[in-house]
Design an enzyme around this catalytic site. Structure first.
Site, PDB file in Angstrom:
ATOM      1  N   TYR A 149       0.812  -1.215   0.000  1.00 46.22           N
ATOM      2  CA  TYR A 149       0.000   0.000   0.000  1.00 46.22           C
ATOM      3  C   TYR A 149       0.851   1.274   0.000  1.00 46.22           C
ATOM      4  O   TYR A 149       1.704   1.460   0.865  1.00 46.22           O
ATOM      5  CB  TYR A 149      -0.934   0.038   1.220  1.00 46.22           C
ATOM      6  CG  TYR A 149      -1.853  -1.156   1.364  1.00 46.22           C
ATOM      7  CD1 TYR A 149      -2.180  -1.969   0.276  1.00 46.22           C
ATOM      8  CD2 TYR A 149      -2.409  -1.476   2.595  1.00 46.22           C
ATOM      9  CE1 TYR A 149      -3.020  -3.061   0.417  1.00 46.22           C
ATOM     10  CE2 TYR A 149      -3.253  -2.567   2.755  1.00 46.22           C
ATOM     11  CZ  TYR A 149      -3.550  -3.354   1.659  1.00 46.22           C
ATOM     12  OH  TYR A 149      -4.389  -4.435   1.810  1.00 46.22           O
ATOM     13  N   GLY A 199     -19.954  -0.799  -1.642  1.00 43.77           N
ATOM     14  CA  GLY A 199     -20.995   0.181  -1.325  1.00 43.77           C
ATOM     15  C   GLY A 199     -22.398  -0.227  -1.710  1.00 43.77           C
ATOM     16  O   GLY A 199     -23.371   0.452  -1.368  1.00 43.77           O
ATOM     17  N   LYS A 232     -27.087   3.375   0.120  1.00 48.27           N
ATOM     18  CA  LYS A 232     -26.943   4.016  -1.198  1.00 48.27           C
ATOM     19  C   LYS A 232     -27.361   3.066  -2.319  1.00 48.27           C
ATOM     20  O   LYS A 232     -27.640   3.505  -3.434  1.00 48.27           O
ATOM     21  CB  LYS A 232     -25.505   4.481  -1.408  1.00 48.27           C
ATOM     22  CG  LYS A 232     -25.121   5.610  -0.457  1.00 48.27           C
ATOM     23  CD  LYS A 232     -23.687   6.047  -0.655  1.00 48.27           C
ATOM     24  CE  LYS A 232     -23.343   7.178   0.317  1.00 48.27           C
ATOM     25  NZ  LYS A 232     -21.938   7.577   0.228  1.00 48.27           N
TER      26      LYS A 232
END
Length: 303
Positions: free
Chosen positions: A51, A203, A208
């Site tokens: 990362y 998500g 949403k």
């Protein structure tokens, strides 16, 4: 926050862990996210040498320095950056693992890693050699325990048979139930814990819903199928609670799962996820409703 034992280890990890990949490289923001996690009682922090070219390990290590003895620090190895940093190659060799752990320790600013994980893996790897590297690092005190981050059933089976790993990290969600057929029951049978990632399916499993959907759909689901299934799941299971609660509690309902890892790009996101994990567990009936409405799926690839 409740804790669960990680495999055969003496580590007890919180039911929610912070996946540090998403905290970014702006130090003030990253620290605020990590501090919010600590305030919520989270003790499990997961990073990787990959990362941000190692910058993530530096920020995570520095942010947790004052509470190092009270937290469980996990990182990963195996993806090796090319010299020009244009990408990375896979290296599961003993030589590389034993050398790279020193770099991770230095960046993290610690003398030991609680959980060192192989960041992937294929059946073509020198698996015995890889295991030997981890076992030696454990004997030398550089790491306390080790595991793998893999969704490949054939690879997981090899490590079950040949290693003393305590955990496997894998993607698992209401919309990705592939681990349920092979991996989860097998790992639970051998006392090896699962740490899940991707529980919110990019998500889609939040309030949403379809605003996060791609026209290509998601895994085995077409956009049309998502348009039918997601509102139905919300209506039946989340009419009086956030959909995120249902999604995270679905992972925690499986006895093989020790911790659910979610990313966060803000302290508010941490707080919402922590509240979801602290919420009421799903009933057996609710789990059956989810299984009835979604696809069980299996790993056709990733062998």
């Amino acid at each position: 926050m409740k804790k669960r034992k990680l495999g055969h280890s003496d580590l007890y990890v919180t039911e929610l862990g912070l996946g540090c990949m998403s905290i970014g490289t702006e130090e003030k923001t990253a620290r605020s996210i990590i501090e919010a996690a600590l305030e919520e009682g989270i003790n499990y922090f997961d990073t990787a040498d990959l990362y941000d070219l190692g910058e993530n390990e530096k920020i995570v290590g520095q942010s947790l320095k004052a509470v190092r003895e009270n937290i469980i620090l996990a990182t990963k190895v195996g993806n090796r950056w090319k010299p020009d940093q244009s990408g990375w190659t896979w290296d599961a060799s003993k030589v590389y693992i034993k050398e790279e752990v020193k770099n991770s320790l230095k960046r993290l600013g610690t003398d030991y890693i609680d959980l060192y994980q192989l960041h992937g893996g294929t059946i073509e790897d020198p698996i015995e050699e890889t295991i030997e590297a981890f076992e030696e690092l454990k004997a030398e005190g550089f790491i306390r325990y080790y595991g793998i981050s893999s969704i490949r059933p054939n690879v997981i089976r090899e490590y079950i048979n040949k290693s003393s790993m305590v955990s496997v990290m894998m993607q698992y969600s209401i919309l990705d139930r592939r681990p349920e057929e092979e991996a989860l029951p097998l790992l639970h049978e051998h006392g090896i814990s699962v740490v899940t990632r991707g529980p919110l399916a990019k998500g889609l499993l939040t309030d949403k819903l379809l605003s996060k959907a791609s026209e290509k759909g998601y895994l085995d689901y077409s956009y049309h199928e998502l348009n039918e299934i997601l509102p139905l799941l919300k209506e039946k299971l989340a009419h009086d609670r956030p959909f995120t609660e249902v999604a995270l509690q679905y992972n925690l309902a499986n006895p093989a799962v020790a911790s659910v890892i979610t990313g966060a790009s803000s302290p508010e996101q941490i707080k919402r996820n922590a509240a979801a994990v602290r919420s009421t567990p799903l009933t057996d009936e609710e789990v059956l409703i989810i299984k009835d409405l979604t696809k069980p799926s299996i790993y056709k690839e990733h062998r």
